[in-house]
Every structure is written in structure tokens, then in C-alpha cells.
Design a protein around this motif. Structure first.
Motif, PDB file in Angstrom:
ATOM      1  N   GLU C 244      23.844  -7.451   3.971  1.00  0.00           N
ATOM      2  CA  GLU C 244      24.754  -8.386   4.479  1.00  0.00           C
ATOM      3  C   GLU C 244      24.030  -9.867   4.514  1.00  0.00           C
ATOM      4  OE1 GLU C 244      28.544  -8.549   7.884  1.00  0.00           O
ATOM      5  OE2 GLU C 244      26.080  -7.872   8.300  1.00  0.00           O
ATOM      6  N   SER C 245      22.807  -9.755   3.813  1.00  0.00           N
ATOM      7  CA  SER C 245      21.904 -10.894   3.695  1.00  0.00           C
ATOM      8  C   SER C 245      22.814 -12.277   3.124  1.00  0.00           C
ATOM      9  CB  SER C 245      20.776 -10.637   3.036  1.00  0.00           C
ATOM     10  OG  SER C 245      20.053  -9.751   3.641  1.00  0.00           O
ATOM     11  N   GLY C 246      23.231 -12.025   1.851  1.00  0.00           N
ATOM     12  CA  GLY C 246      24.172 -13.028   1.270  1.00  0.00           C
ATOM     13  C   GLY C 246      25.205 -13.635   2.203  1.00  0.00           C
ATOM     14  N   GLU C 247      25.823 -12.556   2.860  1.00  0.00           N
ATOM     15  CA  GLU C 247      27.068 -12.918   3.763  1.00  0.00           C
ATOM     16  C   GLU C 247      26.582 -13.847   4.736  1.00  0.00           C
ATOM     17  OE1 GLU C 247      30.117 -11.761   3.037  1.00  0.00           O
ATOM     18  OE2 GLU C 247      31.299 -12.397   4.785  1.00  0.00           O
ATOM     19  N   PHE C 248      25.522 -13.427   5.406  1.00  0.00           N
ATOM     20  CA  PHE C 248      24.682 -14.118   6.489  1.00  0.00           C
ATOM     21  C   PHE C 248      24.337 -15.750   6.014  1.00  0.00           C
ATOM     22  CE2 PHE C 248      21.567 -15.595   9.556  1.00  0.00           C
ATOM     23  CZ  PHE C 248      22.219 -15.539  10.902  1.00  0.00           C
ATOM     24  N   SER C 249      23.878 -15.699   5.124  1.00  0.00           N
ATOM     25  CA  SER C 249      23.482 -16.928   4.227  1.00  0.00           C
ATOM     26  C   SER C 249      24.735 -17.880   4.267  1.00  0.00           C
ATOM     27  CB  SER C 249      22.506 -16.781   3.187  1.00  0.00           C
ATOM     28  OG  SER C 249      21.966 -17.850   2.691  1.00  0.00           O
ATOM     29  N   SER C 287      24.501  -6.857  14.758  1.00  0.00           N
ATOM     30  CA  SER C 287      25.333  -7.193  15.876  1.00  0.00           C
ATOM     31  C   SER C 287      26.553  -7.956  15.708  1.00  0.00           C
ATOM     32  CB  SER C 287      24.492  -8.217  17.109  1.00  0.00           C
ATOM     33  OG  SER C 287      25.430  -8.599  18.033  1.00  0.00           O
ATOM     34  N   TYR C 288      27.762  -7.379  16.104  1.00  0.00           N
ATOM     35  CA  TYR C 288      29.046  -8.206  16.017  1.00  0.00           C
ATOM     36  C   TYR C 288      29.232  -9.318  16.739  1.00  0.00           C
ATOM     37  CZ  TYR C 288      34.190  -9.134  16.161  1.00  0.00           C
ATOM     38  OH  TYR C 288      35.361  -9.628  16.150  1.00  0.00           O
ATOM     39  N   ARG C 289      29.094  -9.450  17.996  1.00  0.00           N
ATOM     40  CA  ARG C 289      29.046 -10.688  18.473  1.00  0.00           C
ATOM     41  C   ARG C 289      27.848 -11.708  18.301  1.00  0.00           C
ATOM     42  NH1 ARG C 289      29.884  -9.129  24.846  1.00  0.00           N
ATOM     43  NH2 ARG C 289      32.360  -9.474  24.730  1.00  0.00           N
ATOM     44  N   GLY C 290      26.640 -11.059  17.750  1.00  0.00           N
ATOM     45  CA  GLY C 290      25.596 -12.005  17.208  1.00  0.00           C
ATOM     46  C   GLY C 290      26.031 -12.746  15.957  1.00  0.00           C
ATOM     47  N   MET C 291      26.537 -11.854  15.178  1.00  0.00           N
ATOM     48  CA  MET C 291      26.854 -12.729  13.642  1.00  0.00           C
ATOM     49  C   MET C 291      28.163 -13.778  14.000  1.00  0.00           C
ATOM     50  SD  MET C 291      25.076 -11.239  11.404  1.00  0.00           S
ATOM     51  CE  MET C 291      25.799 -11.022   9.649  1.00  0.00           C
ATOM     52  N   LYS C 292      29.064 -13.299  14.872  1.00  0.00           N
ATOM     53  CA  LYS C 292      29.979 -14.199  15.324  1.00  0.00           C
ATOM     54  C   LYS C 292      29.485 -15.488  15.938  1.00  0.00           C
ATOM     55  CE  LYS C 292      34.769 -14.050  16.560  1.00  0.00           C
ATOM     56  NZ  LYS C 292      36.019 -13.169  17.016  1.00  0.00           N
ATOM     57  N   PHE C 293      28.863 -15.295  16.794  1.00  0.00           N
ATOM     58  CA  PHE C 293      28.263 -16.576  17.443  1.00  0.00           C
ATOM     59  C   PHE C 293      27.491 -17.535  16.592  1.00  0.00           C
ATOM     60  CE2 PHE C 293      25.160 -19.015  19.627  1.00  0.00           C
ATOM     61  CZ  PHE C 293      25.697 -19.386  20.962  1.00  0.00           C
ATOM     62  N   LEU C 294      26.792 -16.927  15.662  1.00  0.00           N
ATOM     63  CA  LEU C 294      25.887 -17.693  14.961  1.00  0.00           C
ATOM     64  C   LEU C 294      26.885 -18.591  13.722  1.00  0.00           C
ATOM     65  CD1 LEU C 294      22.772 -15.623  14.535  1.00  0.00           C
ATOM     66  CD2 LEU C 294      23.058 -17.729  15.720  1.00  0.00           C
ATOM     67  N   GLU C 295      27.773 -17.801  13.330  1.00  0.00           N
ATOM     68  CA  GLU C 295      28.701 -18.554  12.271  1.00  0.00           C
ATOM     69  C   GLU C 295      29.355 -19.750  13.209  1.00  0.00           C
ATOM     70  OE1 GLU C 295      31.642 -15.893  10.617  1.00  0.00           O
ATOM     71  OE2 GLU C 295      32.521 -17.639   9.480  1.00  0.00           O
ATOM     72  N   LEU C 296      29.924 -19.400  14.236  1.00  0.00           N
ATOM     73  CA  LEU C 296      30.740 -20.522  15.118  1.00  0.00           C
ATOM     74  C   LEU C 296      29.671 -21.670  15.386  1.00  0.00           C
ATOM     75  CD1 LEU C 296      33.051 -18.292  17.208  1.00  0.00           C
ATOM     76  CD2 LEU C 296      33.658 -19.462  15.114  1.00  0.00           C
ATOM     77  N   PHE C 297      28.419 -21.103  15.710  1.00  0.00           N
ATOM     78  CA  PHE C 297      27.566 -22.242  16.172  1.00  0.00           C
ATOM     79  C   PHE C 297      27.293 -23.147  15.023  1.00  0.00           C
ATOM     80  CE2 PHE C 297      22.894 -23.461  16.547  1.00  0.00           C
ATOM     81  CZ  PHE C 297      23.280 -24.109  17.663  1.00  0.00           C
TER      82      PHE C 297
ATOM     83  N   ALA D 234      24.300 -22.174  -0.061  1.00  0.00           N
ATOM     84  CA  ALA D 234      23.977 -21.034   0.342  1.00  0.00           C
ATOM     85  C   ALA D 234      23.892 -19.652  -0.890  1.00  0.00           C
ATOM     86  CB  ALA D 234      24.569 -20.166   1.473  1.00  0.00           C
ATOM     87  N   ILE D 235      25.022 -19.531  -1.693  1.00  0.00           N
ATOM     88  CA  ILE D 235      24.973 -18.668  -2.907  1.00  0.00           C
ATOM     89  C   ILE D 235      23.875 -18.927  -3.766  1.00  0.00           C
ATOM     90  CG2 ILE D 235      26.412 -17.451  -4.436  1.00  0.00           C
ATOM     91  CD1 ILE D 235      29.037 -18.403  -2.957  1.00  0.00           C
TER      92      ILE D 235
END
Lengths: 306, 306, 306, 306
Positions: C244-249, C287-297, D234-235
Motif C-alpha cells: 500500500e506504499s503507492g497508495e499512502f504516497s 492502521s485504519y484510523r491512522g491512514m485516514k487521519f494522515l490523509e485528512l491532515f 506522488a505517482i
């Protein structure tokens, strides 16, 4: 063929005919989908006797991948052992249309009964014969002693039209240099070859030379040498049923080949050829009733190559 | 065995003995590396006759992977068809110690003759027998009628000590739940089983029941049923030579099994068992001279299962 | 940190806290499974200011794979660029514990944040330090300025006991020669390193030098050179979240690293470190909430490295 | 741009120009092979200043895969986030034209910068625009403010003629249903898009909006939203250099994209775009001098996104 055998075959035929027939008819082209799914035929032809048949044995059906064996024989006859420079003889462990191994094997298909392999053999046929389409048909008419066997141009066209996976395979192999002709031309011939239609009786006749050391029974004509015949049978044994080849060898114990039209042909060298047809397929793409019939048959007769 | 056969065998034996012997002796453990690389032995045992042998046929060697067939037979005898829930019967298309397919197949090895498969079967043996180490040895002494056959504890220990790939396989399968016992315990038994030493004559004797419908010839004891015997032979046919199985089937046309110690055993059901031994291996890990002998032998006799 | 930022963080924290929290706590060992699944903490530490925290930020949790970054830094510090001879820096496109690529890459792990890679780096640590267990702990206590951070021997032992996949990886790599020490010893150290427990505040402190060009903020000590720091951040960017590295980036746009304990740490070079913890994981193991938090942030602040 | 920067760039440019220039020019089509292999150009364009250039910066070359970024932007602009239903954003870990992952991922390419991904995006372009060929050219003329930029019909035709691997990819994806139009039509457009020719200065201009939050600098026109721009960058960061993407991120630390014509473009968001061109490629298919220049440049300036 003695009465004992006939009783065994008839018994198993009736048993299976009366049981549930699960599975799915191949539906990717209309010509294969619109078929009466409950048809069921068995023919057995001892080398030196007439065939015995049960069920819809006069109905011709699309032999599809079974044709790959006859294609191999015709090309092998012309090239001799040189053919194996362009296609291997190993089982693949992958489904019939997988591209994965081709990438690591640099465009050399694992065996001639994968789509990839038969496409390469079709490409060879184009370079070997003046009119490959006409001469392949003459070849199968000769070995079956039946002048009315034909391609189904409709099936071939339908298949070609939606054959994106085969187009992918052919172009992929071409990118490695293992296809010499134009991919469209190769695919057209390949589809035509797979579209041949036969009845179970004709299928038995077509394969009799492989149970007879390479010679036609009717006129003694040598199609393949003994050694070549042994080798084709060996490839059928290890590669005839895609990623269910081991299972077939395990349960049935005869060299054979299946097609997505629901046909299966198998043989006991020196003894007989047996052909079964029933359109519904198991999840691996082999005829549900055909597999079952052959397993029960070799269990009952206690005859197999092992 | 008639004189004609003996002449064929002797002729091929001498021919190969006088030719170059390329290839490499397995060198990963000292016990296998420090062997006289030019030893060469052939034994053939017709079902109802004494064996004929040539070369170093009284020398015992490490049968290694050939032992996997005997292991399979002993476990199959006890479990019946349930064994196939934990190991498949398909050829793998990959080298003997590959981990790739295990990942997509969720820890079910493709067949019992891959290291992965034999490790799973060893794990089953532990749960089936009180003293698997002792009872496996009794089993092979019984089928060979030879009380002096033994494990080589040295070979087993050496192999275990550097068997990181096997440890990887065993732990990997365990991670999928398809190993029940402690990986160290399973690997210890597996290494011991592969360390069995036999001569080519003993190897012939050990496999005679598989050419005889499952029955020992000497005392008629049933080791496997006819159907089980057929199935073991079928797996040898499709999976006995790793990713050279198709090639062996193609060239030789007999069910057989090779080992990294340079031994090969093959059989013609209802007729004979033949064992060859020569330590130098081809790049696929099968005895160079062994493969050649068997190819020339079935070509000369024109006898194969096909 | 100005009030605007604090408002953004608090707003997102409360929003997510009040929403559904799907996903599953890692359950493969009891120590991770028996946790209050709804805990949720966020800490942000600007380089030159104190951290701001929300939720359970004083609770220590198992940082698991996040520890791989600190392990990499300690070994990189000692070896310099030589480390890359034994582990690559490419994203893998496969799950964290896959063995497939190792086979084609001859035992060189794709990157140091795969289990395979971190196991190789652990092996290097053993050869670099007198007492690797003690000195790694000293290292992380130093960079966090916290003397009470510890391993959880229980978690490490539990993990080791059922860590068959890691045992498979380690033995597999050893079979290629890319592990020098005894596999059991390497796995013991690796499990211990992953068992470190920290709070989100401590996690921020531990990673601050990576947002600060390689220097600790509190005392100016150089942990890594500027170039090394850039490189570690780059690997986090491309490989920090498995497949999921690409997705996080794509969604977050910061270099970061996640652990199966539900922690995620990310940083904006030159600016701040942010750590989030919530135990429930999405299907990719982050982490579900972790990923979401960082995206919104990063969406709200419009700040990312891109 | 201050004198310090200009000195750095000029110094590195001259250093590399005087060093050996190993590697191979792409030779699969005559149009790319018959090029002066020692040409070398660098342009840097700070967002709000004119570009500085060195070497053959007025010579147009085939931008090839760099065009995939512009194609992505044009389609993304029209579809918004829906585009990601048909192509993923993960690095692939495999070469640019691999078919392996497509098989396990059911025809969804890993990212839009693999050939597979750009072919799918080309297919989308056909359904979005009346005259995709004309409108794509208008789009790149607009973002570069250059009315003379053109396709090279010759390069496109040559590429199409021998593009069997791409034909395989396109037909393979079509077999999964993720190509909507006729494969020949899609491949024609795709080849045309890759045939665009630009100089390094024009390349800088074309990518400036991606360094400027999505807005053209010359006229303030919004090409992409800030969020979309971040995502495209990012991509590029994770997937811009095929299976050398991690290495580029590691050594250079900027989002960028390379092409087989020897061009590379990279950018530091908010600051500048830099384009390098030199036809000789390293074994991974990226410009040898281009990679080297960018590594030395970010090392000397100590500026990267990390």
C-alpha cells in the motif's frame, strides 16, 4: 471386443447418464453456448475391430483443443525432432492460457498443448505447407477415412473475434521472436484448426494410429514413426489436461486430450482408443461426464498404462 | 530374461561406460561429494525372474529422493485417499525446492515428490506411527527382503545441518497450517528417510511390488491395492523428475524416480523394474548416465508404457 | 505550533473518533489481540517545539515494523553505503512476508522494510556490535531521550514461537548465503527489535532526527549524515507501507512507516514528525484510523512533500 | 536563478560531458537508433524565472514514456478520481512491459506509467474526447506555450509495426475487459502520444504546472487541482522509473519521469523543473548521463523533497 467390455461400458454410460450433470457449457462464443448441454456419447475402438458406441455418437461437435494433437502430429511428421527447438515438452502447472511462464521462458511455450504451444506449431505449419488450411483438413480426413469432416468457419470466426487472450499470447511470443509470420495470419489458422468438428466415432478413428505405433489401421500408412508415436503419447500423458493433467493421469492412467467443446479422447497403446463427449465442463475446463466416465472405465477394467 | 535383452543391456552399458561422462557430482555435503564419480551400475529385475546386473551393482549409495516414493507408499497404505487432502498430484513446472507455488497454493505442495511434498508426507508419518524412524526402516527392509539396509546417520546429519532451503519450505508450510509437528522434528525424519542406502539390485527389489500390482513377489504380501499402485506409478510418470519430468516421459516413457545421489529407478508395469546408478548429474539434477541409459534402453527394446 | 494547526488536528481527531472504526486488530499473538481496540492517539512534534498530543498518547504500544526504520538507521550509521550490497531499495509490489521475489532475486531482499530485509539487517547488526540487544535499546533510548523504553520480552517470545513465516524467510535467505549467523539467533534479535514499546509522543521524538537532516534536536548529535537521512526518508516514501506504499504516497504524500500494532509515523522534512496510533488494521495491515487521519491532515494543511 | 546554482549546474554538466558515456542507445526502431549518441542537454526552469540551459537544449528528441505523465494529467483532468478504478497507483517491482502482474491483478495495471497503464489511459482518452489525437496535441502545446510541438508520425509508425509486446499487453487487458475500444485503435493513439518530440526547455515548460500546484505560470490557467497535482507527483515519485524507481528516489529524491529516448524530467514542488537529455541508456532503460546528472545535482544543492 468381447461382451464383458461392452457390458462394462454400457453400464457406466447408463449410470452417468442418469446422474446429475453439473458444470457449465463453454459460453464464450454463441456457437458453443447454444448447444444441447445434456448430450452424451461414448465410442470405443479396439485397434483391429469396429467401434462400439453409445448415445449421441453420430453428432459432430467442436473438438477444439483435441485438434492440437493432430496439428502436432502433422508438423512433427514434417520437421522431425527440430520441432522441439521452438516448443518444450514439460507440463506447465498453469492454466491453458497463462502468460506467466512465457515471460521467464523467453517465449518458448512449455508444451504443444497449451494455447501458446499450439499457436507456435500453427506458425510452423504455415512455413511448412503451401496451403496449410487445405492440407491440414486433408490430413485429418485421411487419418479418419472420412471425407466430410470440416472446419466450422462460424466457430473459427467467433473465436477469433473475441480471442484477445490468444492475440496476447501470439503477440507476446512474437516479441520474443518465436513466431515467424504475421500474428493475425497465425491466429486465423489456429482458430480454424480448433474449429474442426467430429463425432466420437470419428475421433476414435483419428487417433487410432497413435494406439497402433504410428500406422493407420485401414491401409497401413505410416503417419509417425514408432518413436515419434511414443513421444506424442507421452506428451498427452503429462500435458493433455492443462493443470488437471496430473489428476487425469492419477485417476484414469491413459494418455489423452480434452477440448473445451466437451470432448475427450484417450488411448491404451496397442489396444484401443476411447472417445467421450458431453458439453458441460468442470471448473478446470474438462468435460465433467467425460472425466467421470474414463475414471470409472479404467477402474472397472483395471487396465491402464500403469 | 532372454539373451536378447541381456545383450541389449550389456551393449548399452558398455557403450555409455566408454563415453565421456560429463556433469557434476552433488557437492553440497561432503558425504555425497567424496564419492568415486565414475561408478556405474545397472540392474534389471523381471517380475518373476532374478535380477541381471552390470557394473558396481553391489555398492550401496544414497538413494535420496527415490526414498520419497517408498515414504509415499507407506503413508498411503495407512491413510488411503485422505492423503491427497494435504498434497496434490500435479506436476509443478518448477525446480524441486521452489517456494513460489506454495505461496499461491496456500501451503499445499503440488506433489509428493517435491521436497515440500515429501516433508508434508513425513509429517503425516509421525502422526501415523509409534516409532516412524524404526518402522520406515522395517518397511523398506521388508519390501527388499534385505535386513541390512540402513540409514546413513552421517549423511542425514550433514544434510540437516546445511538444509536451510528445506527448513524454509517446512516453516513456510507450517505457516499455512499444513505441518502438524515441530518443524525440527519433521526435518530430522525427512533427512533420515532420504539417507537410506541401497544397491541397484536392492532398489529393483524395493520397487518390484509397484510393477506387480501392489504385491510383493517373494511372499505375495499386499503392500498397496491395485488402484493405489496405479496411482503411485502415475505420479512417478508425471512428477518423478522435477522440471525434467516431461522430458523423461518423452524420451524414456516409463514411470520412474531419480535421486541426487545419482540413482534412477524405473518400471514397466507387469514386466520389470530397472535401476541405474552413476553419481554425475545433469544440470536438472538427474544422473547423466542414468538418463542416457534408460533412453537408449527403451529405444532399443521399443518397450515403454506408450 | 500555531493555533490554526492545533485546530485542524483536533478537529480531524474528534471527527475520526466519532466515526465507525472498522478493521481488525492483529490477532496472531495474544499480546496484540488482547488490547482495547478503540484506543486512538495522535502526536505532532514540530522540530523546534514541544509536541501536541490527543487521545491515548501516554500509552505505550508495540511499534513492531516501525522499529525496522530505527534498526536500519543504526546499521546504516555503522556500515555506510556497504549495507546496500545485501538489501535493495526498491518497492516490492508484494505483501510484507512474501517469499516469491527472494527466489528470483537470489536472496537479496527488495528493501529493508520487508520482513526479509529487516531480518538481513538484524543479521548485520549481530556482526557489528558486541551486544546488539543492549546497544539497540541504548540507541533508541538515546534518540528518544527516554530511559524507560523497553523491549516486551513476552511479545517477542510469542512472536518467535509462531513465527514460521519469518523462520521460512530467514532460512531461505540463509540458503542463498545472505544470512551469516545462525537463523535462530537472528530471528530472536529480530523479534526483540520489533517488540519495542513506545507512546506516540516517544515515536515522534525517535523520528525527529530524520526530519532534521540527521541531527538530534535536543543535543545536536549527528545520527546520520544529511545524505543518509535523505535516503532513509526516500525508502520510507517508496516502501514504508508494503503493497500500500503507492497508495499512502498518493493520499498522504509524506515519508512514513506503519506497524502491525496500529502505529504509523510520518514526517515532513524540515518541519515536523507526526505519529498516530489506533490498533484496528485495514486489509493491507495498516492502521485504519491512522491512514485516514494522515490523509485528512495533509489534505487540510495542503502540506506534503509534493 | 542565482549565480551559485548556475555554477553548480554548469560544473556538473561539464564534468559529466568529459567523462565516459557508457550504455546503449535504444535501438529497437531505426528512428531512435540513428541518433548522435553523445548529445547532452540540461535545462532548469525555476517557477518564476526563465530557464537556464546547457548543451543541445534546442534539439527536440522523442520524449517517449515521459508523455505518459501528460496523458495521465489530461485524462485525470476530465475524469477526476474515477480514473483509479481502471489503473492502480502502486509501484510494480517489475520491468515496464511485464505481463506477470496483470494476470494476478485481473487486468488492472499497477500504475499509469507502466506501458500497460498508459495503454488503459489511452483507451479512456478515446472515450473522453471527440478527436483525441488532435486534442492531446493541443493540450501539450497549451501547457508548453509552443505551437510547433508535434508528433513524429514516423516514430509512431515504426514503433507500432514492431510493438508486439504492447499488442500483447493491450489484448491481454482487453481479455479482462479493461480496454473498451478496438486494440489496434488504442495502440495507434498510444504510439502517437509517445512519439511527441520536445527539447529540454520545452519539457521544463510542459511540467511547470506540476511544480506550481497545478497552475500554468504564464497565464494562471488551472490544469489540475492542488490535490490532483500532489497525487501525480506522488505517482512519479514511486513509479516514474520502472524497477529503478526506488533507486532514483533514493539517489535523487525528486519526483520525475524518464523516457527511452534518453530524456528525464524531475521537479521540486514550489521551486523548479529540471530536464536532462542524453540518448545512452543504463541497463534499466534510463538515461545514463541523465541519472548521474540529477544525482550529483541534488547532492550538490542538498535540495530534495526529503
Amino acid at each position: 471386443m468381447n461382451q464383458h467390455y461392452q457390458n462394462i461400458i454400457q453400464g457406466i454410460f447408463l449410470q452417468i447418464k442418469n446422474e446429475e450433470n453439473p458444470g457449465e457449457v463453454a459460453s464464450y462464443i454463441p456457437e458453443l453456448a447454444n448447444i444441447d448441454a445434456d448430450q452424451f456419447a461414448v465410442s470405443i475402438k479396439p485397434i483391429n475391430e469396429d467401434a462400439h458406441s453409445y448415445g449421441n455418437h453420430q453428432t459432430r461437435f467442436s473438438i477444439q483443443s483435441i485438434s492440437k494433437v493432430l496439428l502436432l502430429c502433422l508438423v512433427y511428421k514434417h520437421t522431425g525432432e527440430k520441432i522441439w527447438e521452438r516448443v518444450d515438452v514439460e507440463p506447465s502447472g498453469n492454466p491453458f492460457n497463462s502468460l506467466v511462464q512465457l515471460e521467464s521462458d523467453n517465449g518458448i511455450p512449455r508444451n504443444p498443448f497449451l494455447n501458446a504451444g499450439a499457436i507456435v506449431v500453427s506458425d510452423m505449419l504455415i512455413d511448412l505447407l503451401e496451403d496449410p488450411k487445405k492440407e491440414f483438413l486433408e490430413f485429418i480426413r485421411d487419418i479418419t477415412d472420412s471425407e466430410t469432416i470440416c472446419y466450422s468457419e462460424n466457430v473459427a470466426k467467433s473465436e477469433l473475434k473475441i480471442g484477445y487472450r490468444n492475440a496476447a499470447l501470439c503477440n507476446f511470443i512474437k516479441s520474443f521472436g518465436n513466431i515467424k509470420n504475421n500474428p493475425d495470419k497465425v491466429l486465423e489458422l489456429y482458430s480454424l484448426i480448433c474449429s474442426v468438428e467430429m463425432s466420437t466415432v470419428e475421433l476414435c478413428n483419428a487417433f487410432t494410429f497413435l494406439a497402433n505405433g504410428g500406422k493407420k489401421v485401414s491401409d497401413g500408412k505410416v503417419i509417425l514413426t514408432k518413436s515419434q508415436t511414443k513421444r506424442v503419447n507421452a506428451i498427452m500423458q503429462t500435458c493433455g489436461f492443462y493443470d488437471e493433467s496430473g489428476e487425469f493421469s492419477f485417476r484414469v492412467g491413459l494418455p489423452g486430450k480434452s477440448g473445451v467443446g466437451g470432448g475427450i479422447v484417450a488411448l491404451l497403446p496397442g489396444r484401443y482408443v476411447i472417445a467421450v463427449w458431453s458439453p458441460k465442463l468442470n471448473p478446470k475446463g474438462n468435460s465433467y461426464r467425460g472425466m467421470k466416465f474414463l475414471e470409472l472405465f479404467t477402474t472397472a477394467t483395471e487396465e491402464s498404462i500403469f
